[in-house]
Design a protein around this motif. Sequence first.
Motif, PDB file in Angstrom:
ATOM      1  N   ALA A  75       0.742  -1.236   0.190  1.00  0.00           N
ATOM      2  CA  ALA A  75      -0.040   0.084  -0.106  1.00  0.00           C
ATOM      3  C   ALA A  75       0.952   1.156   0.034  1.00  0.00           C
ATOM      4  O   ALA A  75       0.189   2.340   0.391  1.00  0.00           O
ATOM      5  CB  ALA A  75      -0.991   0.039   1.153  1.00  0.00           C
ATOM      6  N   GLY A  76       2.195   1.212  -0.307  1.00  0.00           N
ATOM      7  CA  GLY A  76       3.013   2.563  -0.389  1.00  0.00           C
ATOM      8  C   GLY A  76       3.323   2.883   0.689  1.00  0.00           C
ATOM      9  O   GLY A  76       3.915   3.801   0.861  1.00  0.00           O
ATOM     10  N   ILE A  77       3.285   1.891   1.826  1.00  0.00           N
ATOM     11  CA  ILE A  77       3.741   2.663   3.258  1.00  0.00           C
ATOM     12  C   ILE A  77       4.908   1.913   3.595  1.00  0.00           C
ATOM     13  O   ILE A  77       4.993   0.687   3.803  1.00  0.00           O
ATOM     14  CB  ILE A  77       2.574   2.396   4.077  1.00  0.00           C
ATOM     15  N   GLY A  78       5.944   2.539   3.949  1.00  0.00           N
ATOM     16  CA  GLY A  78       7.127   2.167   4.577  1.00  0.00           C
ATOM     17  C   GLY A  78       8.239   2.010   3.704  1.00  0.00           C
ATOM     18  O   GLY A  78       7.978   2.426   2.385  1.00  0.00           O
ATOM     19  N   PRO A  79       9.575   1.486   3.931  1.00  0.00           N
ATOM     20  CA  PRO A  79      10.536   1.751   3.127  1.00  0.00           C
ATOM     21  C   PRO A  79      10.330   0.457   2.144  1.00  0.00           C
ATOM     22  O   PRO A  79       9.696  -0.396   2.176  1.00  0.00           O
ATOM     23  CB  PRO A  79      11.694   1.122   4.016  1.00  0.00           C
ATOM     24  N   THR A  80      10.923   0.528   0.834  1.00  0.00           N
ATOM     25  CA  THR A  80      10.814  -0.045  -0.102  1.00  0.00           C
ATOM     26  C   THR A  80      12.180  -1.126  -0.629  1.00  0.00           C
ATOM     27  O   THR A  80      11.874  -1.916  -1.130  1.00  0.00           O
ATOM     28  CB  THR A  80      10.705   0.718  -1.458  1.00  0.00           C
ATOM     29  N   PHE A  81      13.247  -0.896   0.506  1.00  0.00           N
ATOM     30  CA  PHE A  81      14.090  -1.896   0.390  1.00  0.00           C
ATOM     31  C   PHE A  81      14.849  -2.075   1.727  1.00  0.00           C
ATOM     32  O   PHE A  81      15.193  -1.021   2.291  1.00  0.00           O
ATOM     33  CB  PHE A  81      15.352  -1.468  -0.758  1.00  0.00           C
ATOM     34  N   THR A  82      14.783  -3.079   2.317  1.00  0.00           N
ATOM     35  CA  THR A  82      15.604  -3.441   3.852  1.00  0.00           C
ATOM     36  C   THR A  82      16.401  -4.390   3.642  1.00  0.00           C
ATOM     37  O   THR A  82      15.816  -5.501   2.904  1.00  0.00           O
ATOM     38  CB  THR A  82      14.551  -3.294   4.775  1.00  0.00           C
ATOM     39  N   ARG A  83      17.282  -4.736   4.471  1.00  0.00           N
ATOM     40  CA  ARG A  83      18.037  -5.728   4.417  1.00  0.00           C
ATOM     41  C   ARG A  83      18.659  -6.119   5.852  1.00  0.00           C
ATOM     42  O   ARG A  83      18.847  -5.140   6.683  1.00  0.00           O
ATOM     43  CB  ARG A  83      19.582  -5.641   3.563  1.00  0.00           C
ATOM     44  N   SER A  84      18.357  -7.296   6.192  1.00  0.00           N
ATOM     45  CA  SER A  84      18.408  -7.651   7.752  1.00  0.00           C
ATOM     46  C   SER A  84      20.175  -7.925   7.755  1.00  0.00           C
ATOM     47  O   SER A  84      20.811  -8.254   6.589  1.00  0.00           O
ATOM     48  CB  SER A  84      17.876  -9.141   8.065  1.00  0.00           C
ATOM     49  N   GLY A  85      20.567  -8.439   8.870  1.00  0.00           N
ATOM     50  CA  GLY A  85      22.040  -8.867   9.284  1.00  0.00           C
ATOM     51  C   GLY A  85      21.999 -10.351   8.876  1.00  0.00           C
ATOM     52  O   GLY A  85      21.000 -10.887   8.598  1.00  0.00           O
TER      53      GLY A  85
END
Length: 218
Positions: free
Chosen positions: A102-112
């Motif tokens: 729904a276009g809410i929040g970051p579009t790219f994240t990476r965990s450890g």
Amino acid sequence: MRTWFGTASCVMIAVCGSAGIGVGTAGAYPSRTSLDWRRVATTADRARLRSWREAWVNALAQVDPREVTNDPVLFDPDRSLVDPLPPSGAYRCRTYKLGARAGIGPTFTRSGWFACRFGASDDDGGDSDDDGESVVSLVKLDGSQRPVGTVFADTDFRAVFLGTMELGDEKRPMRYGRDANRDMAGLIERIGTDRWRVVLPYPRFESVLDVVELVPAS
């Protein structure tokens, strides 16, 4: 809720079945070789898996290209090599979350990186299904969010994961198919020498696509 992400947790164990298959005790597990995943998957999860390419396209359309160009193999939707299942052993895994629901929040994240293990359950204690076949498992070792499910053979290029999310101090996973918000469905693919990924199209929360990278621990 973050699946495969954000806590020191992530367990993906091949012990779940459909609403008619028990979990949590040896001898109750469906084998990846003796059971067709289509007989186990919910209608919603079959639809999610059929939409894997659409999920890739929609997710990548939201991501800044600079985020994925450094690793074109990992983020190539069509990258899948023969022999999709990793050999038994210790692995490291990390999760990339692409796109925002729904276009809410970051579009790219990476965990450890987290510690994982892949192997037949009888490597760790003799679990097998009713036909005496070992159940394949992928385990991220601890934490408050623990995906638990079955790895099924599918094609020469892909295997299928169906499972649920075990949370907090729960002692046993919820039965697959009981709660759509806990159900998980993905594809396991080999993308290089000693490198694999689990692709989860349209996860229930946050992202459009989750990509879990797996490499040997040593």
